[in-house]
Scaffold this active site. Structure first.
Site, PDB file in Angstrom:
ATOM      1  N   GLU A 104       0.833  -1.200   0.000  1.00 37.83           N
ATOM      2  CA  GLU A 104       0.000   0.000   0.000  1.00 37.83           C
ATOM      3  C   GLU A 104       0.867   1.250   0.000  1.00 37.83           C
ATOM      4  O   GLU A 104       1.898   1.317   0.667  1.00 37.83           O
ATOM      5  CB  GLU A 104      -0.905   0.007   1.241  1.00 37.83           C
ATOM      6  CG  GLU A 104      -1.823   1.209   1.327  1.00 37.83           C
ATOM      7  CD  GLU A 104      -2.647   1.240   2.599  1.00 37.83           C
ATOM      8  OE1 GLU A 104      -3.696   1.893   2.605  1.00 37.83           O
ATOM      9  OE2 GLU A 104      -2.232   0.610   3.603  1.00 37.83           O
ATOM     10  N   LYS A 176      -9.815   1.989  -2.296  1.00 38.04           N
ATOM     11  CA  LYS A 176     -10.040   1.594  -0.904  1.00 38.04           C
ATOM     12  C   LYS A 176     -11.440   2.017  -0.468  1.00 38.04           C
ATOM     13  O   LYS A 176     -11.800   3.196  -0.532  1.00 38.04           O
ATOM     14  CB  LYS A 176      -8.982   2.228  -0.010  1.00 38.04           C
ATOM     15  CG  LYS A 176      -8.963   1.735   1.431  1.00 38.04           C
ATOM     16  CD  LYS A 176      -7.765   2.327   2.166  1.00 38.04           C
ATOM     17  CE  LYS A 176      -7.591   1.769   3.555  1.00 38.04           C
ATOM     18  NZ  LYS A 176      -6.384   2.309   4.218  1.00 38.04           N
ATOM     19  N   CYS A 222      -5.687  -2.741   2.772  1.00 36.95           N
ATOM     20  CA  CYS A 222      -5.440  -2.517   4.194  1.00 36.95           C
ATOM     21  C   CYS A 222      -6.711  -2.631   5.051  1.00 36.95           C
ATOM     22  O   CYS A 222      -7.191  -3.719   5.309  1.00 36.95           O
ATOM     23  CB  CYS A 222      -4.749  -1.166   4.374  1.00 36.95           C
ATOM     24  SG  CYS A 222      -3.866  -0.993   5.948  1.00 36.95           S
TER      25      CYS A 222
END
Length: 264
Positions: A104, A176, A222
């Site tokens: 990331e 995300k 994440c």
């Protein structure tokens, strides 16, 4: 799907299927340790459920391929960060990796104050980071899941993962979905939502549709891993692999990152 061509100098960056309902990528969970740049290769064995013959009959097919998880420590020099990632991709290819996954936020430091400065417009064709990933995928004939980096589009910023097939085509893009907002008194206060906008689309990257092994990959970034519904959706969509590039903090990360990876 939609296919376009974007030019920057002599390098062509092609996009595939960016308008498909599922814009996706694969699943291996890893965090970014401090002061570390290395490539870890391992063989992945996936059992894929396939329907063959009569309705409802399932056949188990096994596929093996080598995956490289690249760990990087990004600094403030974006050009150096991208060049370092390119070198690690080359190293992974020399070790026989067929799928390469970056971490990331690999082209910038991880922090809300950096996202605006380091963000790139991926779809315009003027993204040095995307061009590097496309070039390396094409030169080496490998699949690349490009971790994530800040993306700018129509006045908004996103934490975005893009993936490439062996021809260097950008086949999917995952933004995300769950932004990391946290306030632990005396420990950490961090709000991605101060600068980033959330994505709203799950993403699936099926390597077999691009001449690769039978790996149907669900992608998250994440903090997306914290929410089981996304992974349940991927499972119910036939995914047999998950990839969640991460740069988790060292306050909450050690408490649940490995546990969540196993649980998903």
């Amino acid at each position: 799907g939609h296919r376009g061509s974007m030019q920057r100098g002599r390098t062509s960056l092609r996009l595939l299927n960016l308008l498909s309902p599922l814009i996706a990528s694969p699943a291996v969970a890893f965090s970014r340790p401090p002061a570390l740049s290395r490539t870890v290769c391992f063989s992945s064995t996936n059992t894929l459920r396939q329907s063959r013959g009569q309705y409802g009959r399932l056949v188990m097919a096994e596929t093996k391929f080598k995956v490289a998880c690249v760990q990087l420590d990004a600094g403030t020099d974006k050009k150096a960060n991208v060049e370092n990632a390119a070198r690690q991709i080359d190293t992974a290819c020399k070790e026989g990796a067929q799928l390469i996954v970056l971490p990331e936020c690999f082209n910038s430091p991880y922090g809300t104050k950096y996202f605006e400065e380091y963000a790139e417009d991926v779809t315009s064709g003027d993204s040095p980071t995307a061009i590097m990933l496309s070039t390396k995928a094409r030169e080496n004939g490998v699949f690349i899941i490009g971790g994530s980096f800040p993306e700018r589009e129509m006045g908004k910023l996103y934490n975005t993962c893009i993936a490439f097939n062996k021809e260097g085509d950008m086949v999917c893009k995952h933004r995300k979905m769950h932004l990391f907002d946290i306030d632990i008194p005396g420990e950490i206060t961090f709000k991605e939502s101060d600068t980033l906008s959330p994505g709203n689309t799950p993403t699936i990257f099926d390597l077999s549709e691009h001449g690769g092994p039978a790996a149907r990959i669900g992608i998250g970034i994440c903090y997306d891993i914290r929410f089981p519904e996304l992974c349940l959706l991927y499972r119910n969509s036939g995914c047999n692999m998950l990839v969640f590039p991460g740069a988790f903090n060292m306050v909450t990360g050690p408490a649940h990152w490995e546990l969540l990876a196993r649980g998903r």
